[in-house]
Design an enzyme around this catalytic site. Structure first.
Site, short mmCIF file in Angstrom:
data_model
loop_
_atom_site.label_atom_id
_atom_site.label_comp_id
_atom_site.label_asym_id
_atom_site.label_seq_id
_atom_site.Cartn_x
_atom_site.Cartn_y
_atom_site.Cartn_z
CB CYS A 2 -0.95 0.09 1.19
SG CYS A 2 -2.13 -1.24 1.29
NE ARG A 27 4.74 1.49 0.06
CZ ARG A 27 5.73 1.21 0.87
NH1 ARG A 27 6.96 1.43 0.48
NH2 ARG A 27 5.52 0.73 2.07
CD1 TRP A 73 -0.34 -6.23 -3.20
CD2 TRP A 73 -0.63 -6.84 -1.08
NE1 TRP A 73 -0.06 -7.57 -3.10
CE2 TRP A 73 -0.23 -7.97 -1.82
CE3 TRP A 73 -0.89 -6.99 0.28
CZ2 TRP A 73 -0.07 -9.23 -1.23
CZ3 TRP A 73 -0.73 -8.23 0.86
CH2 TRP A 73 -0.32 -9.34 0.11
CG ASN A 99 1.28 0.43 4.31
OD1 ASN A 99 0.99 -0.76 4.17
ND2 ASN A 99 2.50 0.89 4.18
N GLY A 100 -1.02 -1.37 6.38
CA GLY A 100 -0.72 -2.26 7.51
C GLY A 100 -1.91 -3.16 7.81
CD GLU A 484 16.19 -13.87 -8.07
OE1 GLU A 484 15.59 -14.39 -7.12
OE2 GLU A 484 15.93 -12.73 -8.47
CE LYS A 488 13.02 -11.73 -10.04
NZ LYS A 488 13.71 -11.20 -8.87
CD GLU A 491 9.16 -11.79 -9.03
OE1 GLU A 491 8.48 -11.31 -8.14
OE2 GLU A 491 10.41 -11.76 -9.03
CG HIS A 507 16.94 -37.65 -5.56
ND1 HIS A 507 17.25 -38.96 -5.22
CD2 HIS A 507 18.12 -37.02 -5.73
CE1 HIS A 507 18.57 -39.09 -5.18
NE2 HIS A 507 19.12 -37.93 -5.49
CE LYS A 606 11.32 -3.29 -5.47
NZ LYS A 606 11.89 -4.44 -6.16
C1 F6R Z 1 11.12 -10.97 -6.06
C2 F6R Z 1 11.05 -10.00 -4.99
C3 F6R Z 1 10.67 -10.47 -3.63
C4 F6R Z 1 11.52 -9.76 -2.57
C5 F6R Z 1 11.01 -10.12 -1.17
C6 F6R Z 1 11.87 -9.51 -0.08
O1 F6R Z 1 11.50 -10.38 -7.26
O2 F6R Z 1 11.29 -8.84 -5.19
O3 F6R Z 1 10.77 -11.84 -3.53
O4 F6R Z 1 12.85 -10.14 -2.73
O5 F6R Z 1 9.69 -9.68 -1.02
O6 F6R Z 1 11.87 -8.12 -0.14
P1 F6R Z 1 12.99 -7.26 0.54
O7 F6R Z 1 14.28 -7.59 -0.10
O8 F6R Z 1 12.57 -5.84 0.30
O9 F6R Z 1 12.99 -7.61 2.01
#
Ligand code: F6R
Length: 611
Positions: A2, A27, A73, A99-100, A484, A488, A491, A507, A606
């Protein structure tokens, strides 16, 4: 999670707020709204992105010099017009954004329902708002006083902004666990979840602390704690340029941030990594070297992509420093009553520095006597502030929801950290120390080589864009990069993808292999090279389609793979900094081919500031 924006001053509030919300859309972006104070309160809100709100408000009365806005969000209640913020209290005298999460909202709601309050939304925010109103009516007190009383009862996290018909010239704000920055202008103030909506108006900001209430007027900013004691605002200068939060000619933030990596890694290393002098200077480590080097064990706590950086660090620290390392998902660590002893070192890795699970995990480890070291990107963020020491990644603002440049920044910091500690501890030779420093130093140039021509990667994206599943495999230092790569792709393109250690494939996951399954091997030249070549043979024998990330000039893998992406040769310990780049690009281009909103993938946000 948010985004919130507030404005009070001479300007029209609406355009300032909408522009700010667009900057904060990373966000959360399932609905958006504004409340404007102009005599009475006007509220406009809409499900969808900020652009949908703009469309909805065309022709409406948007006048007002005080306003608050929100991009959501969803936590409590599905994304919809009625669950969008701001909410109005039952009397219509208060408007609030939040937000929260208010954890004890159900109990408070029941009490209010018993008193005759009605609710238009399913949100915890509307409950808190009416709770404040109820306190104000019962105590015939100011909104500020009612808010203070309410917050003493509330369990959970919040950053809230309130405007009221009773307070013609004020925005009242409060924070606990969710960030709030106040920008100080001339006869005006800006409030936001982070500095990006503020930067073009002023560089003077105050980061509000947990349990503080801010009373913000055009010419006045008063900070108080929940005990009603006035606090002195600590005014800081923002070290950020507007260009850093704009797309700069790229079509998407994600692409811009991928392409920035040579520069951001260089910024991260600059002044710290000095191979010519055989030195790494990092004050956060220098000042606590004994604690770090003599730690009986290190626990790395993080989420998502940052957790993957932690896995790479585990391999590096164990190899170079011979200290046992565990890597924990913060969300598990915080709840499972882990053993944490005095002297343990906890490394928290976080781009945003606001991830709720990571924050809480740290707080409890800190209480148990652990030493907290933060590897954080966002300067002044909550995790940076609660850590005993740390090192910033200096990657600049990361706006694309998928983490890219922050990840390589984290790897760069963690590599320097492992090298510095290993050398101080005497667990690596000076030859290896110098060699690895030189290799790390060469990374920005080698990233540029990868980014110089991305045509091959774009062609691979076109070829595999319709795949339903993907398998990503790697060994050793490249195993976390396989994880990773899978994250990527999931998402950004919504293709189902799994990452595995390549040897683990037999396995279980090998059952998935058939001629329609792309299997991506991160197979740069390293200790495990011959082993991973055998794993590739196993996939080929079952007719899987092999895509490889290989070291420049590897003709063996070229022959064995259906498609190949190259990275320059580098020591295996540093290789993740390079091998991740083609995977970021592949996800980006597949996402684009599939028409996905790569900067704002569905359901994501984010900064995950809720549990
Ligand atoms: C994936 C991504 C998330 C963040 C995760 C942790 O692309 O961005 O998996 O890595 O939410 O966020 P931070 O690093 O801000 O604690």
């Amino acid at each position: 999670m948010c985004g919130i924006v507030g404005y009070i001053g001479e300007r029209e509030a609406y355009p300032v707020i909408v522009k700010g919300l667009k900057r904060l859309e990373y966000r959360g972006y399932d609905s958006a709204g504004v409340a404007l104070r102009d005599g009475g309160l006007k509220v406009y809100k809409k499900q969808g992105k900020v652009a949908d709100l703009e469309e909805y408000t065309v022709g409406k009365d948007l006048h007002g010099h005080i306003g608050i806005g929100h991009t959501r969000w969803a936590t409590h209640g599905e994304p919809s017009d009625r669950n969008a913020h701001p909410h109005l209290s039952n009397s219509g005298n208060l408007a609030m954004i939040h937000n929260g999460i208010i954890e004890n909202y159900a109990q408070i709601k029941q009490e209010l329902v018993n008193k005759g309050y009605t609710f238009k939304s399913d949100t915890d925010t509307e409950v808190l708002l009416n709770f404040i109103e109820d306190i104000q009516i019962n105590n015939t007190c100011s909104v500020e006083e009612a808010l203070r009383i309410a917050l003493k009862r509330v369990v959970g996290a919040y950053c809230i902004l309130l405007i009221s018909t009773d307070e013609p010239d004020a925005i009242i704000a409060a924070r606990k666990g969710s960030p709030l920055v106040i920008g100080i202008g001339k006869g005006e103030h800006f409030l936001a979840s982070d500095a990006s909506p503020i930067i073009e108006y002023t560089k003077e900001v105050v980061y509000v602390n947990d349990y503080e209430i801010a009373i913000v007027r055009r010419n006045e900013l008063i900070l108080k704690n929940l005990g009603n004691e006035v606090q002195t605002p600590f005014i800081q200068k923002l070290d950020m340029e507007l260009a850093a939060i704009e797309k700069g000619g790229y079509e998407h933030f994600m692409l811009k941030e991928i392409h920035e990596q040579a520069e951001t890694v260089h910024d991260c290393l600059r002044g710290r990594l000095l191979p010519d002098q055989g030195k790494i200077i990092m004050s956060g480590i220098d000042n606590h070297l004994d604690t770090l080097v003599n730690a009986p064990r290190i626990v790395i706590v993080a989420c998502g992509t940052s957790w993957h950086a932690g896995l790479v660090a585990e391999y590096m620290i164990e190899e170079l420093c011979r200290i046992p390392v565990e890597v924990e998902y913060a969300s598990e660590f915080r709840y499972r009553n882990p053993v944490v002893n005095k002297g343990d070192v906890i490394i928290a890795i976080s781009q945003s520095g606001e991830t709720a699970d990571t924050m809480v995990a740290l707080e409890s480890a800190k209480e148990k006597g652990a030493f907290i070291f933060g590897v954080v990107n966002a300067v002044g963020s909550s995790i940076a502030r609660i850590s005993h020491a740390g090192a910033y990644t200096h990657s600049g603002p990361e706006i694309g929801v998928a983490s890219t440049k922050a990840f390589t920044g984290q790897l760069a910091v963690l590599t320097m950290m492992a090298l510095k500690m290993g050398y101080a501890k005497g667990t690596i030779t000076s030859e290896r120390y110098i060699h690895l420093m030189q290799e790390l130093h060469s990374v920005p140039e080698k990233i540029n080589e990868i980014l110089k021509d991305t045509t091959a990667i774009q062609n691979i994206a076109t070829k595999y864009k319709d795949a339903e599943d993907f398998l990503f495999l790697g060994r050793g230092y490249n195993f976390p990069i396989a994880l990773e790569g899978a994250l990527k792709l999931k998402e950004i393109s919504y293709i189902h993808a799994e990452g595995y250690p390549a040897a683990e494939m037999k396995h279980g996951p090998i059952a998935l292999v058939e001629d329609t399954l792309p299997v991506l091997f991160v197979a740069t030249k390293d200790t495990y090279y011959e082993k991973i070549v055998s794993n590739i043979q196993e996939i080929k024998a079952r007719k899987g389609m092999v895509i490889s990330v290989a070291t420049e000039g590897d003709s063996l893998l070229e022959d064995m793979s259906n498609d190949i992406m190259y990275v320059p040769e580098i020591d295996e310990l540093i290789a993740p900094l390079l091998s991740v780049i083609p995977l970021q690009l592949l996800s980006y281009y597949i996402g684009i081919e599939r028409g996905c909103d790569v900067d704002k993938p569905r359901n994501l946000a984010k900064s995950v500031t809720v549990e």
